[in-house]
Design a protein around this motif. Sequence first.
Motif, short mmCIF file in Angstrom:
data_model
loop_
_atom_site.label_atom_id
_atom_site.label_comp_id
_atom_site.label_asym_id
_atom_site.label_seq_id
_atom_site.Cartn_x
_atom_site.Cartn_y
_atom_site.Cartn_z
N SER A 108 -18.27 43.29 -25.06
CA SER A 108 -19.15 43.28 -23.91
C SER A 108 -18.39 43.49 -22.61
O SER A 108 -18.99 43.68 -21.57
CB SER A 108 -19.93 41.95 -23.85
OG SER A 108 -19.02 40.89 -23.64
N GLY A 109 -17.08 43.43 -22.65
CA GLY A 109 -16.28 43.64 -21.45
C GLY A 109 -16.07 42.37 -20.64
O GLY A 109 -15.38 42.37 -19.64
N GLU A 110 -16.69 41.28 -21.04
CA GLU A 110 -16.55 40.02 -20.32
C GLU A 110 -15.38 39.23 -20.89
O GLU A 110 -15.08 39.30 -22.07
CB GLU A 110 -17.83 39.19 -20.43
CG GLU A 110 -19.02 39.82 -19.77
CD GLU A 110 -20.27 38.97 -19.94
OE1 GLU A 110 -20.14 37.78 -20.28
OE2 GLU A 110 -21.36 39.51 -19.74
N ASP A 111 -14.75 38.48 -20.02
CA ASP A 111 -13.68 37.59 -20.48
C ASP A 111 -14.31 36.44 -21.24
O ASP A 111 -15.41 35.99 -20.90
CB ASP A 111 -12.89 37.05 -19.29
CG ASP A 111 -12.06 38.13 -18.61
OD1 ASP A 111 -11.72 39.12 -19.29
OD2 ASP A 111 -11.79 37.99 -17.41
N PRO A 112 -13.62 35.95 -22.24
CA PRO A 112 -14.18 34.80 -22.96
C PRO A 112 -14.27 33.59 -22.02
O PRO A 112 -13.51 33.46 -21.07
CB PRO A 112 -13.16 34.54 -24.07
CG PRO A 112 -11.93 35.26 -23.67
CD PRO A 112 -12.35 36.37 -22.76
N LYS A 113 -15.24 32.73 -22.29
CA LYS A 113 -15.44 31.54 -21.46
C LYS A 113 -14.24 30.61 -21.58
O LYS A 113 -13.78 30.35 -22.68
CB LYS A 113 -16.70 30.80 -21.88
CG LYS A 113 -17.96 31.58 -21.63
CD LYS A 113 -19.17 30.80 -22.05
CE LYS A 113 -20.42 31.65 -21.83
NZ LYS A 113 -21.62 30.97 -22.27
N PRO A 114 -13.75 30.15 -20.44
CA PRO A 114 -12.61 29.23 -20.51
C PRO A 114 -13.03 27.89 -21.07
O PRO A 114 -14.16 27.45 -20.88
CB PRO A 114 -12.17 29.10 -19.06
CG PRO A 114 -13.38 29.43 -18.26
CD PRO A 114 -14.16 30.41 -19.08
N THR A 115 -12.12 27.27 -21.77
CA THR A 115 -12.41 25.95 -22.30
C THR A 115 -11.78 24.90 -21.39
O THR A 115 -10.77 25.15 -20.75
CB THR A 115 -11.82 25.78 -23.72
OG1 THR A 115 -10.42 26.03 -23.66
CG2 THR A 115 -12.46 26.76 -24.69
N ALA A 116 -12.42 23.77 -21.32
CA ALA A 116 -11.93 22.68 -20.47
C ALA A 116 -10.70 22.05 -21.10
O ALA A 116 -10.60 21.90 -22.31
CB ALA A 116 -13.01 21.63 -20.29
N THR A 117 -9.74 21.72 -20.26
CA THR A 117 -8.57 20.99 -20.75
C THR A 117 -8.61 19.58 -20.19
O THR A 117 -9.03 19.36 -19.06
CB THR A 117 -7.26 21.66 -20.28
OG1 THR A 117 -7.39 22.02 -18.92
CG2 THR A 117 -6.94 22.88 -21.10
N VAL A 118 -8.20 18.65 -21.00
CA VAL A 118 -8.21 17.25 -20.61
C VAL A 118 -6.77 16.82 -20.39
O VAL A 118 -5.90 17.04 -21.22
CB VAL A 118 -8.85 16.38 -21.72
CG1 VAL A 118 -8.80 14.92 -21.35
CG2 VAL A 118 -10.27 16.84 -21.97
N THR A 119 -6.53 16.23 -19.23
CA THR A 119 -5.21 15.74 -18.91
C THR A 119 -5.27 14.22 -18.81
O THR A 119 -6.08 13.68 -18.08
CB THR A 119 -4.72 16.31 -17.56
OG1 THR A 119 -4.78 17.73 -17.64
CG2 THR A 119 -3.32 15.87 -17.26
N LYS A 120 -4.42 13.56 -19.55
CA LYS A 120 -4.36 12.10 -19.50
C LYS A 120 -3.17 11.71 -18.66
O LYS A 120 -2.07 12.25 -18.82
CB LYS A 120 -4.22 11.51 -20.89
CG LYS A 120 -5.46 11.55 -21.71
CD LYS A 120 -5.27 10.76 -22.98
CE LYS A 120 -6.56 10.69 -23.75
NZ LYS A 120 -6.41 9.88 -24.95
#
Length: 99
Positions: free
Chosen positions: A24-36
């Motif tokens: 589709s030409g779109e970048d994949p959706k970014p995933t959230a990162t969790v920082t502790k």
Amino acid sequence: MRRTTVLLAVLLTVGGVAGCSDSSGEDPKPTATVTKTATPSLSTAEARAACVNAWANALLEDADLGVEDEPKACEGLPGDDRLDRYMEGLQKRNAINRG
């Protein structure tokens, strides 16, 4: 031979499907990162000073508190020093009242 050909055809088909990308030409959706972040622990001297301050504040609110009414800020400190912390808190409370 026939079994090998069928297996090879199945593997190529599955590999081709799995290798397809989103066109589709779109970048994949970014995933959230969790920082502790670890809660920094106080040194023994800092914990003791916090306990004495807690005693002073508690004694400002209620002058009838006794050694057995130790504030939560004093949890984890050695019990053999309890009376000294109480007395220092009492002295600090008195200094605040004089000031």
